[in-house]
Scaffold this active site. Structure first.
Site, PDB file in Angstrom:
ATOM      1  N   GLN A   1       0.786  -1.263   0.312  1.00  0.00           N
ATOM      2  CA  GLN A   1       0.142   0.058   0.162  1.00  0.00           C
ATOM      3  C   GLN A   1       0.890   1.123  -0.247  1.00  0.00           C
ATOM      4  OE1 GLN A   1      -2.589  -1.757   3.357  1.00  0.00           O
ATOM      5  NE2 GLN A   1      -3.644  -0.719   2.067  1.00  0.00           N
TER       6      GLN A   1
ATOM      7  N   ARG B   1       3.883  -0.382  12.722  1.00  0.00           N
ATOM      8  CA  ARG B   1       4.202  -1.604  12.596  1.00  0.00           C
ATOM      9  C   ARG B   1       3.860  -1.402  11.022  1.00  0.00           C
ATOM     10  NH1 ARG B   1      -1.879  -4.143  11.069  1.00  0.00           N
ATOM     11  NH2 ARG B   1      -0.869  -5.709  10.444  1.00  0.00           N
TER      12      ARG B   1
ATOM     13  N   HIS C   1       0.976  -9.468   4.518  1.00  0.00           N
ATOM     14  CA  HIS C   1      -0.199  -8.854   4.269  1.00  0.00           C
ATOM     15  C   HIS C   1      -0.643  -8.726   2.755  1.00  0.00           C
ATOM     16  CE1 HIS C   1      -2.338  -4.601   6.533  1.00  0.00           C
ATOM     17  NE2 HIS C   1      -2.544  -4.999   5.657  1.00  0.00           N
TER      18      HIS C   1
ATOM     19  N   ASN D   1      -1.540 -10.682   8.228  1.00  0.00           N
ATOM     20  CA  ASN D   1      -2.777  -9.441   8.821  1.00  0.00           C
ATOM     21  C   ASN D   1      -3.690 -10.410   7.908  1.00  0.00           C
ATOM     22  OD1 ASN D   1      -3.832  -6.931   9.279  1.00  0.00           O
ATOM     23  ND2 ASN D   1      -4.133  -7.112   6.789  1.00  0.00           N
ATOM     24  N   GLU D   2      -5.127 -10.362   9.159  1.00  0.00           N
ATOM     25  CA  GLU D   2      -6.495 -10.065   7.938  1.00  0.00           C
ATOM     26  C   GLU D   2      -6.700 -11.411   7.301  1.00  0.00           C
ATOM     27  OE1 GLU D   2      -8.394  -7.028   7.039  1.00  0.00           O
ATOM     28  OE2 GLU D   2      -8.042  -5.832   8.975  1.00  0.00           O
TER      29      GLU D   2
ATOM     30  N   ASN E   1      -8.351  -6.092  14.280  1.00  0.00           N
ATOM     31  CA  ASN E   1      -8.337  -4.903  13.476  1.00  0.00           C
ATOM     32  C   ASN E   1      -9.685  -4.822  13.168  1.00  0.00           C
ATOM     33  OD1 ASN E   1      -5.694  -4.868  12.583  1.00  0.00           O
ATOM     34  ND2 ASN E   1      -5.520  -5.261  10.445  1.00  0.00           N
TER      35      ASN E   1
ATOM     36  N   TYR F   1     -12.619  -2.022  13.143  1.00  0.00           N
ATOM     37  CA  TYR F   1     -13.002  -0.771  12.052  1.00  0.00           C
ATOM     38  C   TYR F   1     -14.516  -0.526  12.319  1.00  0.00           C
ATOM     39  CZ  TYR F   1      -8.485  -0.653   9.461  1.00  0.00           C
ATOM     40  OH  TYR F   1      -7.390  -0.565   9.427  1.00  0.00           O
TER      41      TYR F   1
ATOM     42  N   GLU G   1      -4.861  -2.604  14.056  1.00  0.00           N
ATOM     43  CA  GLU G   1      -5.765  -1.801  12.597  1.00  0.00           C
ATOM     44  C   GLU G   1      -7.359  -1.206  14.103  1.00  0.00           C
ATOM     45  OE1 GLU G   1      -5.822  -2.268   9.190  1.00  0.00           O
ATOM     46  OE2 GLU G   1      -4.298  -3.357   9.119  1.00  0.00           O
TER      47      GLU G   1
ATOM     48  N   TRP H   1      -4.590   2.871  11.830  1.00  0.00           N
ATOM     49  CA  TRP H   1      -4.263   2.630  10.229  1.00  0.00           C
ATOM     50  C   TRP H   1      -5.289   4.506   9.739  1.00  0.00           C
ATOM     51  CZ3 TRP H   1      -2.349  -0.553   7.332  1.00  0.00           C
ATOM     52  CH2 TRP H   1      -2.614  -0.983   6.114  1.00  0.00           C
TER      53      TRP H   1
ATOM     54  N   GLU I   1      -5.467   2.232  -1.792  1.00  0.00           N
ATOM     55  CA  GLU I   1      -6.683   1.653  -0.507  1.00  0.00           C
ATOM     56  C   GLU I   1      -7.221  -0.068  -1.510  1.00  0.00           C
ATOM     57  OE1 GLU I   1      -7.374   1.016   2.624  1.00  0.00           O
ATOM     58  OE2 GLU I   1      -9.299  -0.273   1.861  1.00  0.00           O
ATOM     59  N   TRP I   2      -6.356  -0.936  -1.599  1.00  0.00           N
ATOM     60  CA  TRP I   2      -7.196  -2.245  -2.397  1.00  0.00           C
ATOM     61  C   TRP I   2      -7.672  -1.674  -4.174  1.00  0.00           C
ATOM     62  CZ3 TRP I   2      -3.035  -5.331  -0.543  1.00  0.00           C
ATOM     63  CH2 TRP I   2      -2.502  -4.379   0.130  1.00  0.00           C
TER      64      TRP I   2
ATOM     65  N   PHE J   1      -7.058   6.950   4.481  1.00  0.00           N
ATOM     66  CA  PHE J   1      -7.324   6.062   5.440  1.00  0.00           C
ATOM     67  C   PHE J   1      -6.089   6.558   6.355  1.00  0.00           C
ATOM     68  CE2 PHE J   1     -10.336   2.978   4.455  1.00  0.00           C
ATOM     69  CZ  PHE J   1     -10.290   2.223   5.482  1.00  0.00           C
TER      70      PHE J   1
HETATM   71  C1  PNW Z   1      -7.702  -3.735   6.514  1.00  0.00           C
HETATM   72  N1  PNW Z   1     -14.326  -4.886   5.058  1.00  0.00           N
HETATM   73  O1  PNW Z   1      -8.572  -4.316   5.916  1.00  0.00           O
HETATM   74  C2  PNW Z   1      -6.438  -4.254   5.805  1.00  0.00           C
HETATM   75  O2  PNW Z   1      -5.501  -4.991   7.347  1.00  0.00           O
HETATM   76  C3  PNW Z   1      -5.765  -2.648   5.437  1.00  0.00           C
HETATM   77  O3  PNW Z   1      -4.238  -3.319   4.664  1.00  0.00           O
HETATM   78  C4  PNW Z   1      -6.938  -1.240   4.517  1.00  0.00           C
HETATM   79  O4  PNW Z   1      -5.889  -0.511   4.085  1.00  0.00           O
HETATM   80  C5  PNW Z   1      -7.541  -1.661   5.762  1.00  0.00           C
HETATM   81  O5  PNW Z   1      -7.956  -2.321   6.396  1.00  0.00           O
HETATM   82  C6  PNW Z   1      -8.832  -0.380   5.444  1.00  0.00           C
HETATM   83  O6  PNW Z   1     -10.090  -1.304   4.528  1.00  0.00           O
HETATM   84  C7  PNW Z   1      -9.915  -4.423   5.678  1.00  0.00           C
HETATM   85  O7  PNW Z   1     -14.185  -5.029   4.023  1.00  0.00           O
HETATM   86  C8  PNW Z   1     -10.281  -4.951   4.799  1.00  0.00           C
HETATM   87  O8  PNW Z   1     -15.099  -5.293   6.827  1.00  0.00           O
HETATM   88  C9  PNW Z   1     -11.859  -4.457   4.231  1.00  0.00           C
HETATM   89  C10 PNW Z   1     -12.922  -5.409   5.426  1.00  0.00           C
HETATM   90  C11 PNW Z   1     -11.832  -5.078   7.008  1.00  0.00           C
HETATM   91  C12 PNW Z   1     -10.741  -4.592   6.429  1.00  0.00           C
END
Ligand code: PNW
Length: 483
Positions: A29, A86, A131, A176-177, A308, A310, A380, A429, A436-437, A445
């Site tokens: 990223q 991190r 990651h 990661n995740e 992580n 959100y 995160e 984060w 952002e993928w 972010f």
């Molecule tokens: C995380 N969702 O990913 C990642 O670890 C990061 O690389 C990313 O940039 C960040 O969150 C923000 O998206 C996620 O759809 C991606 O719930 C998608 C989800 C959650 C976390």
């Protein structure tokens, strides 16, 4: 419990001494330098060659050029007062084809420089091994995480990292995740490598091998490095909080099931030796099985849980929801409104991200209770804003919603600690706006703004300055900008 977070006030003094505050990023990223320093291609390099995969048809070839600007970035991080960083190591910089033959010395040199520089600036490294940027060669030749052979290759890579960096890195994260790799990468395919061609259920295999690979890396560390280096190795899982939509028993059970399918999927095998019963019931033979030997091997192979987090949602039971395969299997309906019709929280730029500070306290307490009070790091937490090309720099730096987000979520962490959860650190984060993928550069972010049109210059947003005052223990009321 209110329906919105309100403006919680929170201070450094609400956290125990020794609690670590840091920022987080990941290699693909931010680094760029796709073809420099002997790096091999990763699945994200190749995935983004198909322009249709990313909303703004962009990629991480240059990203925010952290590979060349790491000193400037670390200096800014240090001047803001963060004590930890991190970051992730790009597997294909260490082993360009992933096979674990000869390490790429230029890749090792880059991370040595990065780590040495952060330590010199008083910042503690927290390194993530994976990651999402798998060496493409392993995808092409083995099918990546669908092959059980990946476990050995991952262990070789982990060993090379421990051997080269472990004298200075004391906190490691294996993966990661794994949920996102399984679900978005090998399942629906919106992330690299782009799905398993009609066989969505194979994502459970990608998850299975990530769990075994995690355990293999921890095993290597414990056998060969732990005594000499004295560090710790954790896994980062991501989980939304699932609040039961009603008091009906079936909704309560559905919410539990939703957490099983996110968190239990990874933590139950590690702490209890097997997948959650609710997954087995619904997936049957689609869910792989652990041999007795595997169970023995993975059991308790973890020193801390990285979380992580959100957002949160309401979850209701639904026999047959009109949704994608994964939610049909789970028999859950995801709801974004209270019974009264009010939103669960303000929405950020990402369509999945609602601002629900109280959910973090709940998920932390859930982990503490379910898994016998493990050490937890919030690895995160943050929110995004839409990239707005018409806004002025002053406007985009004034991210007051994000300041409110951090206040609310940090207050929630402080409460969970008072409730008894063993939370030792928190990472925002992200440090920088970045790739952002699948959303490319359309979502921001960062607590530091990156001006994509003007030489990728860095500009701390109000949230970065808020953090700085918070970390220095200055009163939250003191809005005077001392920078
Ligand atoms: C995380 N969702 O990913 C990642 O670890 C990061 O690389 C990313 O940039 C960040 O969150 C923000 O998206 C996620 O759809 C991606 O719930 C998608 C989800 C959650 C976390």
């Amino acid at each position: 419990m209110g329906s919105t977070g309100g403006e919680a006030e929170v201070a450094r003094a609400d956290f125990p001494d020794g609690f670590v505050f840091g920022v987080a990023t990941s290699a693909y990223q931010i680094e760029g330098a796709r073809r420099e320093g002997g790096k091999g291609d990763s699945i994200w390099d190749v995935f983004t060659e198909d322009k249709e995969r990313v909303l703004d048809r962009s990629n991480g070839d240059v990203a925010v050029d952290h590979y060349h600007r790491y000193k400037e970035d670390i200096e800014l991080m240090a001047s803001l007062g963060f004590a930890a960083y991190r970051f992730s190591i790009s597997w294909a910089r260490i082993f360009p084809d992933g096979l674990g033959g000869k390490v790429n010395e230029q890749g090792v040199a880059f991370y040595n420089n990065l780590i040495n520089f952060m330590i010199a600036k008083g910042i503690e490294p927290y390194a993530t091994l994976y990651h999402w940027d798998l060496p493409n060669h392993l995808q092409k030749t083995l099918g990546g995480w669908l092959s059980d052979k990946i476990v050995d290759y991952f262990a070789l890579y982990a060993e090379a990292c421990f051997a080269n960096f472990g004298d200075r890195v004391k906190r490691w994260i294996t993966i990661n995740e794994p949920l996102q790799t399984a679900f978005n990468g090998y399942g629906i395919g919106v992330f690299a490598p782009g799905g398993c061609e009609g066989e969505t259920a194979r994502c459970y295999l990608a998850a299975h091998h990530q769990i075994l690979a995690h355990a293999a890396a921890v095993d290597v560390y414990r056998r060969k490095f732990k005594v000499a280096q004295g560090g710790e190795v954790g896994l980062v899982v991501d989980c939304e909080w699932a609040e039961p939509f009603s008091e009906k028993v079936e909704d309560q059970i559905a919410a539990q099931r939703r957490v099983d399918f996110q968190l239990g999927w990874y933590l139950d095998p590690i702490y209890f030796g097997d997948y959650p019963e609710s997954m087995r019931q619904r997936l049957g033979s689609d869910l792989p099985t652990f041999s007795e030997k595997d169970k023995e091997f993975i059991r308790n192979k973890i020193d801390f849980v990285g979380l992580n987090h959100y957002t949160s949602r309401f979850i209701a039971h639904h026999q047959n929801p009109e949704d994608i395969y994964f939610y049909q299997v789970q028999q859950v309906e995801r709801i974004e409104k209270w019974n009264s019709g009010e939103k669960i929280g303000e929405r950020a730029a990402s369509e999945w991200l609602f601002i629900v500070p109280w959910g973090l306290r709940k998920i932390l307490n859930y982990i503490a209770k379910k898994y016998n009070n493990p050490t937890i790091y919030v690895t995160e937490n943050g929110m995004d804003e839409e990239d707005d090309q018409s806004a002025t720099l002053d406007q985009v730096l004034n991210d007051t919603t994000r300041v409110g987000y951090f206040k609310g979520y940090l207050a929630s962490v402080a409460q969970a600690i008072k409730d008894g959860a063993d939370v030792r650190g928190y990472f925002a984060w992200s440090f920088l706006d970045n790739f952002e993928w699948a959303m490319g550069y359309t979502k921001r972010f960062g607590i530091v703004y990156v001006d994509y049109k003007n030489g990728l210059s860095r500009h701390p947003k109000a949230s970065a300055l808020w953090f700085s005052r918070f970390l220095k223990g200055e009163a939250a009321e003191n809005k005077a900008d001392t920078n």
